[in-house]
Scaffold this active site. Structure first.
Site, mmCIF file in Angstrom:
data_model
loop_
_atom_site.group_PDB
_atom_site.id
_atom_site.type_symbol
_atom_site.label_atom_id
_atom_site.label_comp_id
_atom_site.label_asym_id
_atom_site.label_seq_id
_atom_site.Cartn_x
_atom_site.Cartn_y
_atom_site.Cartn_z
ATOM 1 N N MET A 197 0.798 -1.233 -0.027
ATOM 2 C CA MET A 197 0.138 0.084 -0.076
ATOM 3 C C MET A 197 0.873 1.236 0.076
ATOM 4 O O MET A 197 2.182 1.181 -0.033
ATOM 5 C CB MET A 197 -0.971 0.056 1.183
ATOM 6 C CG MET A 197 -1.841 -1.251 1.328
ATOM 7 S SD MET A 197 -2.872 -1.441 -0.125
ATOM 8 C CE MET A 197 -4.425 -0.736 0.921
ATOM 9 N N CYS A 198 0.406 2.434 0.130
ATOM 10 C CA CYS A 198 1.032 3.652 -0.004
ATOM 11 C C CYS A 198 0.212 4.616 1.002
ATOM 12 O O CYS A 198 -0.653 4.288 1.796
ATOM 13 C CB CYS A 198 0.669 4.285 -1.371
ATOM 14 S SG CYS A 198 1.114 3.011 -2.728
ATOM 15 N N GLU A 199 0.820 5.615 1.034
ATOM 16 C CA GLU A 199 0.299 6.773 1.680
ATOM 17 C C GLU A 199 0.188 8.030 0.789
ATOM 18 O O GLU A 199 1.080 8.391 0.129
ATOM 19 C CB GLU A 199 0.939 7.133 3.175
ATOM 20 C CG GLU A 199 0.883 6.120 4.073
ATOM 21 C CD GLU A 199 1.029 6.123 5.380
ATOM 22 O OE1 GLU A 199 0.560 7.519 5.880
ATOM 23 O OE2 GLU A 199 1.019 5.588 6.283
#
Lengths: 271, 271
Positions: A1-3
């Site tokens: 995932m990422c932010e």
């Protein structure tokens, strides 16, 4: 995932404080070490930095977190790769031309079978599900509205509808901007805070940094910061709902489509 | 037209001094005020900055010209728009994936009828003749060599041949890199200088800046800088010939195809 990290302000404002917090999560306080990028809008111009190195280690990220570059809107992203190798062309944010403006987009999440999303005119450069979804969105908007940009209401409704379709394929947290508005869609995690007078102090969660916003603002400033996770430990952030689209302009919410409204509208159409 | 700046070094080196000179030509000492960009390679990674604002005024360019970001290879470009609006997506350098690496490219010149260059898989994002030509080059290389990168000799010959075809359409001064080598092709103007021990002082032509390279190098350093016009006033720069392809690696020339050789080779093939 990422932010994700976004900013919308009514006066040119730098993102140093917030980006210092986000940056730490790119390999030090968080696992998102597969690159970072930032698009910065001011007076309708947009410039961008893309760096596939971990933001926590990158000399370029160090500069950005310590230099005041005043912007109206910012979209930033730190990546934890799932689909697509770690490379410049897979580094968010992505940009495309639509209605005579440069639209910039970043995505957090993962989409099933994204490469079946039909595209014709807008092609990805890299091989992420995120960029493919962006090309599909731009293509859908272009097909739906032609050469002329629709009203805020019509565009918000269209974006909400498209984002809900993508949400059916997985997790779709998204930021999109044309330099005037910042469109944010939430599937799982997006938080935001609007800072305005009377300004207070705030402390980052990920770095030992405290800022007194009183010292760097005027009473008229309105600055909204949107992030995957709250970046400060002593402020109250609002959590976006699953399926919500929220649009910011000059730091203020100018459109908000809650999932129930969209469902009711869709049901009304079916009925 | 535009101006190009490239660097190839055998030790990570910053581009501050040269970029300070180039930057001034983007709206102050020169007319190239329609944006600037830079791709910076180090250890195979490449990161990039693209900014459609004049480099002479840009706060982002100010940072880049004053912060030491150590690189093996740099490609930078300041733009004076002819084909394609001033925008992020029309700002050089452009990048594409080929043979598992990110190739970066910038162009100075103007090409007649560039949009008739056939492309299939590699699509431009913006609408410049430069990016169209880049997509065509990458497509041609991909078709010619398939999935596996050819030898330096084969690739240099192919690039020289493709560049000479583009040169027939107008002015094609070009820089291209994969992070290991820097390929430069000259139609009208490209100059280069290799700095190595014993290092001396140098003064920029466009800014009141003097550097003593002795103070910032070791005896083993070899750094080649390539630019549209010489950037210093007290050094001897070599001028590339019309139709010449020159390839640099670790600051040294590793391949050079002069126009006569290419013509002879082509004639030999015809015979």
């Amino acid at each position: 995932m990422c932010e994700l990290l976004g900013m919308s302000a009514n006066v040119p404002t730098d993102i140093c404080f917030s980006f210092s917090g986000l940056r730490a999560r790119g390999g030090r306080t968080g696992p998102h070490k597969d690159g970072w990028g930032m698009a910065m809008y001011r007076d309708g111009d947009v410039w961008a930095v893309h760096d596939p190195r971990p933001s926590a280690d990158s000399d370029m990220a160090e500069i950005i977190s310590h230099t005041s570059l005043k912007c109206d809107i910012v979209i930033s992203h730190i990546r934890q790769a799932n689909v697509g190798a770690v490379s410049l062309l897979n580094t968010h944010p992505f940009s495309r031309l639509l209605w005579g403006k440069t639209w910039t987009y970043a995505h957090n999440g993962q989409l099933d079978d994204a490469f079946s999303l039909p595209i014709n005119h807008y092609h990805p450069l890299g091989n992420t599900d995120s960029e493919r979804a962006f090309c599909w969105i731009v293509e859908q908007l272009s097909q739906r509205f032609g050469e002329v940009e629709p009203s805020l209401e019509a565009l918000s409704n269209a974006l909400s509808e498209l984002a809900l379709q993508l949400k059916q394929r997985g997790v779709f947290n998204m930021m999109l901007s044309d330099g005037i508005r910042l469109y944010c869609f939430c599937t799982t995690k997006l938080h935001w805070i609007t800072r305005r007078a009377p300004f207070k102090k705030a402390s980052l969660s990920d770095e030992d940094v405290v800022i007194d916003f009183k010292e760097v603002t005027t009473d008229k400033d309105v600055v909204t910061v949107i992030a995957t996770q709250p970046l400060t430990q002593d402020e109250v952030w609002q959590q976006m709902q699953e399926g919500e689209l929220c649009v910011f302009e000059g730091g203020e919410v100018v459109s908000q489509i809650l999932p129930t409204e969209q469902v009711e509208e869709q049901q009304a159409r079916v009925n």
